[in-house]
Structure formats: C-alpha cells, structure tokens
Write an enzyme that holds these catalytic residues in place. Structure first.
Site, PDB file in Angstrom:
ATOM      1  N   ARG A  22     -22.373  28.146  13.041  1.00  8.71           N
ATOM      2  CA  ARG A  22     -22.521  29.242  12.073  1.00  8.71           C
ATOM      3  C   ARG A  22     -21.183  29.424  11.359  1.00  8.71           C
ATOM      4  NH1 ARG A  22     -18.461  31.457  13.515  1.00  8.71           N
ATOM      5  NH2 ARG A  22     -18.998  33.216  12.220  1.00  8.71           N
ATOM      6  N   GLY A  23     -21.200  30.316  10.346  1.00  9.35           N
ATOM      7  CA  GLY A  23     -20.034  30.441   9.472  1.00  9.35           C
ATOM      8  C   GLY A  23     -20.273  29.544   8.265  1.00  9.35           C
ATOM      9  N   ALA A  24     -20.067  30.091   7.060  1.00 11.63           N
ATOM     10  CA  ALA A  24     -20.518  29.400   5.844  1.00 11.63           C
ATOM     11  C   ALA A  24     -20.023  27.947   5.725  1.00 11.63           C
ATOM     12  CB  ALA A  24     -20.138  30.231   4.623  1.00 11.63           C
ATOM     13  N   GLN A  78     -19.945  38.262  16.915  1.00 10.01           N
ATOM     14  CA  GLN A  78     -19.073  37.133  16.545  1.00 10.01           C
ATOM     15  C   GLN A  78     -17.601  37.522  16.639  1.00 10.01           C
ATOM     16  OE1 GLN A  78     -21.841  38.015  14.914  1.00 10.01           O
ATOM     17  NE2 GLN A  78     -22.828  36.320  13.881  1.00 10.01           N
ATOM     18  N   ASP A 117     -19.839  34.586   2.678  1.00  7.43           N
ATOM     19  CA  ASP A 117     -20.968  33.659   2.737  1.00  7.43           C
ATOM     20  C   ASP A 117     -21.464  33.252   1.357  1.00  7.43           C
ATOM     21  OD1 ASP A 117     -21.100  35.226   5.465  1.00  7.43           O
ATOM     22  OD2 ASP A 117     -22.093  33.305   5.697  1.00  7.43           O
ATOM     23  N   ASN A 121     -21.044  39.009   2.985  1.00  5.27           N
ATOM     24  CA  ASN A 121     -20.436  38.611   4.261  1.00  5.27           C
ATOM     25  C   ASN A 121     -21.203  39.346   5.368  1.00  5.27           C
ATOM     26  OD1 ASN A 121     -18.396  37.084   5.698  1.00  5.27           O
ATOM     27  ND2 ASN A 121     -17.467  39.033   6.216  1.00  5.27           N
ATOM     28  N   LYS A 122     -20.827  39.085   6.586  1.00 10.23           N
ATOM     29  CA  LYS A 122     -21.522  39.647   7.754  1.00 10.23           C
ATOM     30  C   LYS A 122     -21.794  41.143   7.607  1.00 10.23           C
ATOM     31  CE  LYS A 122     -22.849  37.956  10.521  1.00 10.23           C
ATOM     32  NZ  LYS A 122     -24.291  37.576  10.475  1.00 10.23           N
TER      33      LYS A 122
HETATM   34  O1  MRU Z   1     -24.177  34.893  10.777  1.00  6.72           O
HETATM   35  P1  MRU Z   1     -22.890  34.145  10.755  1.00  6.72           P
HETATM   36  O2  MRU Z   1     -22.166  34.167  12.060  1.00  6.72           O
HETATM   37  O3  MRU Z   1     -23.067  32.745  10.220  1.00  6.72           O
HETATM   38  O4  MRU Z   1     -21.994  34.937   9.711  1.00  6.72           O
HETATM   39  C1  MRU Z   1     -20.732  34.420   9.407  1.00  6.72           C
HETATM   40  C2  MRU Z   1     -19.928  35.274   8.506  1.00  6.72           C
HETATM   41  O5  MRU Z   1     -20.373  36.273   7.998  1.00  6.72           O
HETATM   42  C3  MRU Z   1     -18.551  34.768   8.172  1.00  6.72           C
HETATM   43  O6  MRU Z   1     -17.696  35.831   7.940  1.00  6.72           O
HETATM   44  C4  MRU Z   1     -18.609  33.912   6.906  1.00  6.72           C
HETATM   45  O7  MRU Z   1     -19.567  32.906   7.042  1.00  6.72           O
HETATM   46  C5  MRU Z   1     -17.298  33.289   6.596  1.00  6.72           C
HETATM   47  S1  MRU Z   1     -16.901  31.946   7.659  1.00  6.72           S
HETATM   48  C6  MRU Z   1     -15.443  31.264   7.160  1.00  6.72           C
END
Ligand code: MRU
Length: 348
Positions: free
Chosen positions: A49-51, A199, A240, A250-251
């Site tokens: 996970r994470g963009a 997270q 994201d 973002n999250k």
């Molecule tokens: O649901 P997730 O864990 O994929 O969410 C991730 C986030 O919101 C991160 O802050 C975002 O992807 C940036 S990662 C460099």
C-alpha cells in the site's frame, strides 16, 4: 538499510516478493505473488500500500498478467494486455499512481508493437523494474528538496505512512525526515495512529524507530492538543492523488489535520512524486474516494469494538483543499502556494 518493500524475482516467468504490511510491526513476513490474481489481492488487502508502491505493484502485476498470454500476434497480445490493465485497475480507486503505472506499461507496449510478443514481454519486465528504480531516485530527490524547509530543533507531525514501505524505498514525507536526520538536524516526530488501519502506529512508528528518529505515537484525536502545546512546528504528509488545482487526496483524517494546522499557524506540507498528480482533473471534487469494509472499523485487528448491526461509514481517504497546503514537495522542486499556475510552473 533500504526496505525491500516490493521486488521482482527472476526473469519474465518470475514472481513478485513483497513485505506483507498487514502483519507489521509484529511480524516481518514476505508474500510471493505468482499470478495476477494474487497481486490484485495484495493491493486490495493492503499487503502492499502507499501510492508509489501501488504504482510499482501495478506495473509488476502487468508482468505477472502477461505471463499467461499465449497470443502469437502482437495485436491479439495488446488486446489481452488491455484486459490485464483493466482488471488491475479495479483493485483500488484513489491512488492515481496505480493508473499511472498501468498506463505507462500500456504505452510502452504500444510503442513497441512492431516487435514480437516475446520481445514486448521482456520490454515490459524491464519497464516495471525501471519504474521501481526511478522511484528510489525520486524519493531521495524529494528528501533533498524538502529538507531545507525544516529548521533544526523542531517537532513534525505526520499522518498515515509515507515512508519506505509506501514507495520503492525511503518514502516521500518521511524522506524529508530521514534527510533531516542525516544532516544532523534535531527533530521530534509525532506520528498519528491513523485509524482504522493504524498505518501510523504500525508502519510509520516502526520505520522511524528503526531509523533512530525520535518518534512519539499519538492517537488521531490528540493532534489538536499536541499542536496547542507548541510541540509541532510542521506537518508533512504524503498524497494519493493531487488535482490540477493542488487539492490533495490522502489518508482519511489528513483534511482534519490541515484544518488544525491552519488554526495553529503551522505550515502544512505535502510530499509527493510527479506521478501522484492527476492534471486531467480540475479539483479534488473529482477524485474517487475508496470506501472500505465496515469490519475495519468494528472489528479492527480481531477484536469487536462496536455493537452487532451498527451502521458504518468507512471512507479511506479525504481531500485537503489546496488553500490549506503551504507547499507541495516534489522531485522537480517545491510548489509554494499550490495553484494551477504554480503547479504548472514546477511540473512543466
Ligand atoms: O490506504 P493506504 O495505506 O494505501 O494509504 C496510504 C496513504 O494515504 C499515504 O499517505 C499515501 O499513499 C502516500 S505514500 C507515499
């Protein structure tokens, strides 16, 4: 030590190895994806996970998907490739890096359509590895570009995880913190726990502890109080998807943090690669927000914490309006006061 977040093992008939992030921090276990269904599942369930990491997983997922294409002619191959990218695109909707990675793989295949199917397959594997390697360089550059914004002896709040685990290595928001530490700046980080999937507690706290950075975990609802006490001089988060006007997905909870930062006069920074910008959409209103299962809220990590039959709303992301963002740190430079014009000036 760089985190081996996601790796390709072997040649064109190889597999993806990734850290199962759902098990951290208590268990560091690798998961192996041998086919397209298993990588789709890994993305969907947040094993990866994470963009930016999702973008890499998508590109490697394409390579897994084409292993099973037996078409002899390029036209038929390209048609089946489209089915592969369409399927992977259904795994998660918000992080644009997923669609960016898939589109880049398709484009490269199209550009090489004069070649044999086997040659195109090899080219696509190399492209996936290129995307991964580029991300490593990009993250370091984001760290370099952002570190000047952080003064010595400061407190920084971050939300969710935008570290090495969310990228090929080193992170985006956390890259700035890693770089500050490397330069000998004294920093204290406040990591929001990040309900419902934690997270911040499970991943950011783990990464920063391992890097020897002074980190304090807080529940999401403590951020206002911690700011009021004067412990936070900057907020840095990842992204994201960033619309053409700078509105940023973002999250879930990031929007609230941005309002708190504004109230307390604290600069609010977003750190993200150019691949997280979606210039095809005008504003955050057009960003699709993923809704996830109610059990993440009512049954987090195996314990029921809400009554049976309760209604639940579980959006995984929210939109921080550009007006709440002091600057966006990218590998191409820092975009102060994000707006259509300022974004275009830096991204070109
Ligand atoms: O649901 P997730 O864990 O994929 O969410 C991730 C986030 O919101 C991160 O802050 C975002 O992807 C940036 S990662 C460099």
């Amino acid at each position: 030590m760089p985190l081996p977040t996601i790796e390709w093992e072997g040649d064109i008939s190889g597999r993806v190895r990734l850290i199962d992030q759902t098990l951290l921090p208590t268990e560091l276990k690798f998961v192996y994806c041998e086919d397209i269904k298993s990588i789709w599942h890994a993305i969907k369930t947040l094993m990866v996970r994470g963009a930016p990491a999702i973008g890499i997983a998508a590109a490697m997922g394409v390579v897994l998907g084409i292993k099973d294409i037996h078409a002899k002619h390029t036209d038929a191959f390209l048609r089946e490739l489209k089915q592969v990218t369409t399927y992977l695109g259904t795994s998660r909707p918000t992080a644009v890096n997923l669609f960016w990675g898939l589109a880049r793989m398709e484009r490269v295949a199209q550009e090489n359509k004069g070649k044999s199917v086997q040659e195109i397959k090899e080219i696509l594997l190399q492209e996936a590895l290129k995307i991964q390697n580029e991300d490593k360089v990009i993250c370091r550059q984001i760290g370099e570009n952002g570190v000047g914004l952080i003064k010595d002896d400061s407190g920084i709040l971050t939300h969710c995880n935008a570290g090495g685990l969310a990228t090929a290595d080193y992170g985006t928001a956390l890259a700035v913190l890693f770089k500050a530490k490397e330069q000998g700046k004294r920093i204290t980080v406040y990591a929001d726990e990040t309900r419902p999937l934690l997270q911040g507690a499970r991943l950011t706290a783990w990464e920063l502890l391992h890097a020897g950075i002074d980190v304090t975990l807080i529940c999401d609802n403590m951020a206002a109080h911690v700011m009021k006490l004067g412990k936070v001089q900057y907020v840095i988060v990842g992204a994201d998807r960033i619309a053409a006007n700078g509105d940023t997905a973002n999250k879930i909870g990031t929007f609230g943090v941005s309002i708190l930062a504004k109230e307390h006069g604290i600069p609010f920074y977003v750190a993200a690669p150019v691949s997280t910008f979606d210039l095809t959409i005008k504003s955050g209103d057009e960003i699709p927000i993923e809704e996830r299962s109610p059990e993440e809220v009512t049954n987090g990590f195996g314990k029921r914490t809400a009554p049976e039959g309760i209604k639940v709303f579980n959006p995984a992301f929210d939109i921080t309006p550009a007006k709440n963002i002091t600057a966006i740190i990218t590998e191409k430079g820092v975009i102060q006061k994000p707006s259509v014009e300022n974004i275009r000036r830096i991204l070109g």
